[in-house]
Structures are given as C-alpha cells and as structure tokens.
Scaffold this active site. Structure first.
Site, short mmCIF file in Angstrom:
data_model
loop_
_atom_site.label_atom_id
_atom_site.label_comp_id
_atom_site.label_asym_id
_atom_site.label_seq_id
_atom_site.Cartn_x
_atom_site.Cartn_y
_atom_site.Cartn_z
N ASP A 284 43.61 71.74 75.44
CA ASP A 284 44.18 70.55 74.80
C ASP A 284 44.77 70.12 73.52
O ASP A 284 44.92 69.30 72.80
CB ASP A 284 42.45 69.33 74.42
CG ASP A 284 41.82 69.47 73.49
OD1 ASP A 284 42.09 69.32 72.35
OD2 ASP A 284 41.62 70.62 73.83
N ASP B 213 39.69 76.16 77.52
CA ASP B 213 38.71 75.71 76.33
C ASP B 213 37.55 74.82 76.90
O ASP B 213 37.48 73.92 78.07
CB ASP B 213 39.75 74.93 75.53
CG ASP B 213 39.40 74.16 74.35
OD1 ASP B 213 38.67 74.86 73.40
OD2 ASP B 213 39.70 73.46 73.92
N ASP C 33 35.46 72.02 73.97
CA ASP C 33 35.61 71.29 73.09
C ASP C 33 37.66 69.89 73.17
O ASP C 33 38.10 70.77 73.14
CB ASP C 33 35.14 70.98 72.03
CG ASP C 33 34.13 71.49 71.38
OD1 ASP C 33 33.10 71.08 71.99
OD2 ASP C 33 33.98 72.46 70.43
#
Length: 219
Positions: free
Chosen positions: A166, A8, A10
C-alpha cells in the site's frame, strides 16, 4: 508449478493504526505527555517499529538518548494488545481464502517485528493461510531493501506473481526486487497513486483474486 502472491501487512491486509496508536499513547501517558492523533500515528507507519518510535519521540520532544527505554515500553504495550482494534480491510479474508483454494502460495513480508505480526495473524485467524512470514526483524535489513521480499520468495520456492502493498516503501521494495507490484490504494500511502510505480492497482480486495488470475493466465 504453483505461483506465489506476497503481501505487506499494515495498511494492506489490516488497518493496524488504532492498536499502534494505543501503544504509543499508553507510553506517552506514563510520561505525562499528550496523546497523538490517529492521523499522526498513521503517517508514522511503514518503515518499521524503531523508526516509528523515533517519530513518536520527535513529535513529543523526547530526548533521543531515551530511545531504547521508549522503544521497550512501547513494544511491551503493543505486544500486550496487538489486535484489540486492528481489523482486516473489507474483503481480505475472502480474497486470501480464494487465492489459497486456487493453489497459490501466500507469503507475508512486513516491516512489523515478527512476534507481533504472528500474534496479529493468529488473533485474526489469518496465520494458517500463509506459507511464510518475514518480519521486520527477521533479517538485518528492512524494506525497502529487497532482501526481505527475496527471502520470502526463496522460502516459498516458487515464482512470485505479485507483491501486494500500500505504500511508497512497498513500491520501492518491489522495484528493487524486480517483482511486479499490486498497489492497494486505500492504505497508508502518503504519495499520489500516479507517483508510485506499480503494475496494477486496486481499491477493493474483491478485485484482487481476479487480477491475480488474469496476470497468471497472461504469463
């Protein structure tokens, strides 16, 4: 055969919230509206740009019928300065270069639109490392639908060893795609670590290359 690690963007590889906040607040300022805090903007990140814009509008009471206009203005501001304040988390560059040097194929699967994702990768000198980039507008669906992650795996033409993310969205994506999930605990998640299904977790990118090697050996 080389294996793949897919990331991922961001909240995982980069802290992008300050630039997203700047774009949102420039848009709001032009309307005479109060700015949003970094904490507020960070809480909006994860489900793609259109969803974030809707949350920005709701936070400042902007009528929903203005969504297309607000989205276009905010996207214009963001594309003008997508990487002014965004920075990789500590250890990210070293980790990616280590994995690349060990022969792993690296992919990016983000809900951020493809164009700003590429701009950011180029600005932060990350683009040569990735073999494939899937943006939030590459397909007709976004994460947590498994299709974007599965598309990245198909393009990499190899087995996915880990999907690294995250957030709740990333955890759900990995589960739906049946790909082992590595949770970076210092990103933008809103849920306690123990409530997110993951195969492994880490809080420093200095740990990840060894985690990948251990899982690869175990397989």
């Amino acid at each position: 055969m080389s294996k793949a690690v897919i990331f991922d963007l961001d909240g995982t590889l980069i802290d992008s919230a300050p630039d997203i906040r700047a774009a949102a607040n420039s848009t709001l300022a032009a309307l005479g509206l109060a700015p949003l805090s970094l904490v507020e903007i960070t809480s909006f990140i994860g489900n793609g740009f259109p969803h974030l814009v809707r949350l920005v509008m709701a936070a400042r009471g902007i009528p929903t019928q203005k969504e297309d206009i607000i989205q276009a203005r905010m996207f214009e501001h963001y594309m003008a300065h997508p990487a002014t304040f965004s920075r990789p988390y500590p250890g990210v560059l070293e980790c990616l270069h280590t994995l690349h040097s060990r022969g792993y194929r690296l992919g990016l699967c983000t809900n951020k639109p493809y164009a700003p994702a590429i701009e950011i990768l180029e600005a932060l000198k990350l683009s040569p490392i990735f073999d494939v980039v899937i943006g939030g507008d590459t397909l007709d669906v976004k994460k947590p639908h498994p299709a974007p992650l599965l598309a990245a795996i198909r393009e990499l033409e190899t087995e996915a060893l880990l999907f690294v993310g995250d957030s709740e969205v990333d955890a759900a994506t990995a589960e739906a795609a049946k790909v082992p999930f590595a949770l970076f605990t210092e990103g933008y998640r809103k849920t306690a670590v123990h409530e997110l299904r993951h195969s492994v977790r880490f809080d420093r990118f200095g740990e990840l290359a060894d985690i990948v090697a251990q899982r690869d050996t175990a397989d």
